[in-house]
Design an enzyme around this catalytic site. Structure first.
Site, short mmCIF file in Angstrom:
data_model
loop_
_atom_site.label_atom_id
_atom_site.label_comp_id
_atom_site.label_asym_id
_atom_site.label_seq_id
_atom_site.Cartn_x
_atom_site.Cartn_y
_atom_site.Cartn_z
N ASP A 82 0.82 -1.21 0.00
CA ASP A 82 0.00 0.00 0.00
C ASP A 82 0.85 1.26 0.00
OD1 ASP A 82 0.79 -0.85 2.59
OD2 ASP A 82 -0.70 0.46 3.53
N GLU A 149 0.10 -1.54 5.60
CA GLU A 149 1.14 -1.07 6.51
C GLU A 149 0.89 0.37 6.94
OE1 GLU A 149 5.01 0.89 7.59
OE2 GLU A 149 3.60 1.34 5.96
#
Length: 498
Positions: A82, A149
């Site tokens: 991400d 994350e």
């Protein structure tokens, strides 16, 4: 693909940049990584590697060792899929449908008005390049692509403790080429919520929107010590200064975005009586000049605007308004304590990242970071104390463990020696205040030796994010040399599942 992006594809190492371009073409916000994960799953299976995806969405690919290196220790390469989605106010861009528009600017690669996604796209691209390379000597490899994350690290938190077989973890999510990361802070999400009864405004009140924008922003871990302005704090300061000069009523407030980004903009809608309009303009004009002067070095593009809007119908009661402004103003923000052990290292901080007031409800989102669990708890208590007069509820969640510095481990010595050998200069060994998934993974796999490194990435989590081309080349070279130097497994030969 535009001409500028084609120029990026010609950069060296071409294989890495081509993978970076491929993943940047796919929207990949936190908790929306399905498309990029599918791309990596397809890539792994296409090349015949053992490729799996767990229930959290993490992808694990295993690549057997090259000939002659089967008895080396197994290495885990790890990065997250991400990226943080941020854009300039004047940039027209849809993160849900558009790929990142990147271009080369001298020795740097940037994006056109948005975050670049080098955090952690470069690390992911390097992992894919290692997988694709047929000539690269390497030990048995596991490549772990985690999800989410940037928001809650739920991908790493949800890892099964019996999934991985590796002996060594090379995390590729650091942002300073000359630095080898040996530890990182943990974090805690602190959320404030409450309600209030709205009141109808009498006729004759004028509506205004007060806007704070153009701040530099940045990463709430990497940049928290720089003194950059927090748009939420600046907006509350302005409203407080106005309240000392005239009566106004707060109708709504909206500031910041993600917990891990220093807020770059915030706005509030307020109402004043006709007689107070000149005083409002005078007070805002004077305060804006003072604040811009204070932040001229860190936030040179700071703008403070006051514009008339339609008269609001309802607003916050005056007494509660005063308590809420005081609460937000008293909320801790920025550096709380510097490390007494490691020079220039922030030990504990808080980022007042998001404030939302509308329709009788208010929320304040915080991200507290620290190497010390007790200090995370202490900052959370201070936040609760600040908002107690407003009757708010404070909840803590997403407690991410830190990674205690381990400068004397075998892998730290190995990577340091390799770095000095190929670049003729000693690297800097440091812990960072930002969060890495090493602490989470290390808690599940305590036998792992861990280190993190990466290229020079600047202003991550902001539209000024950029990655240095020459440092990517050095990062890639270091990674290849380290993989070749991984020692043999002294205890037993462990073969990856085929």
């Amino acid at each position: 693909m535009n001409v500028k992006q084609e120029e990026v594809l010609k950069l060296e190492p071409q294989l890495l940049w081509r993978f970076f371009s491929a993943i940047n073409a796919i929207p990949r916000a936190s908790r929306c990584e399905e498309r990029v994960a599918a791309l990596i799953m397809a890539f792994g299976k296409q090349h015949g590697f053992n490729t799996t995806q767990d229930e959290k969405g993490n992808v694990l690919i295993r690549k057997p060792a090259t000939a002659g290196m089967e008895n080396r220790k197994t290495v885990l390469l790890q990065g997250h899929l991400d990226m943080v989605h941020q854009k300039n106010a004047d940039t027209s861009f849809n993160f849900d449908t558009q790929g990142i528009e990147m271009y080369q600017d001298g020795d740097w690669v940037r994006a056109n008005g948005t975050t670049l996604g080098a955090d952690n796209g470069i690390g992911v691209a390097a992992m894919l390049a290692v997988l694709a390379s047929e000539a690269l000597p390497h030990p048995p490899l596991e490549l772990l692509f985690t999800v989410d994350e940037e928001v809650g690290a739920t991908g790493a938190m949800g890892l099964s403790p019996d999934l991985l077989q590796s002996d060594i973890l090379l995390n590729l999510d650091s942002e300073d080429e000359q630095q080898l990361t040996t530890g990182c802070a943990g974090s805690l999400d602190v959320t404030v919520s409450g309600t209030y009864e709205q009141e109808y405004l009498p006729e004759g009140w004028q509506g205004y929107r007060l806007v704070v924008m153009g701040l530099t922003g940045g990463h709430s871990g990497v940049d928290i010590h720089t003194g950059r302005g927090n748009a939420n704090k600046i907006l509350i300061r302005l409203l407080t200064l106005v309240s000392e000069a005239l009566e106004f009523r707060l109708c709504s407030l909206d500031g910041g975005s993600m917990r891990n980004a220093i807020p770059r903009s915030a706005s509030a809608v307020l109402a004043v009586q006709q007689a107070g309009i000149p005083v409002l303009h005078e007070r805002i004009l004077a305060a804006a000049a003072t604040i811009r002067g204070e932040f001229v070095n860190t936030d040179p593009k700071l703008e403070i605007r006051l514009e008339a809007v339609m008269p609001p119908v309802r607003a916050m009661p005056a007494g509660f308004q005063q308590r809420l402004l005081q609460a937000i103003g008293a909320c801790p923000n920025g550096v709380y304590r510097m490390s007494p052990v490691m020079e220039h290292l922030v030990q504990t901080s808080n980022n007042l990242s998001r404030v939302l007031v509308e329709d009788g409800a208010f929320h304040a989102l915080n991200l507290t970071r620290s190497f010390i669990e007790g200090e995370k708890d202490e900052v959370a208590r201070l936040i609760a104390h600040a908002f107690a007069p407003a009757g708010a509820a404070v909840t803590c969640s997403g407690n991410v463990p830190g990674w205690n510095p381990a400068t004397g481990s075998d892998i730290v010595r190995l990577v340091s020696d390799v770095y000095q050998k190929i670049f003729r200069v000693a690297p800097v060994l440091r812990a960072i205040h930002a969060g890495l998934e090493c602490g989470i993974i290390g808690a599940k796999y305590p036998h792992l030796e861990m280190i993190s490194f990466g290229p020079n990435i600047r202003d991550a989590h902001s539209p000024d994010e950029r990655v240095q081309v020459s440092s990517v080349q050095k990062f890639w070279k270091l990674l290849l040399h380290v993989l070749q130097e991984i020692p043999e497994n002294d205890t037993c030969t462990r073969k990856l599942k085929s």
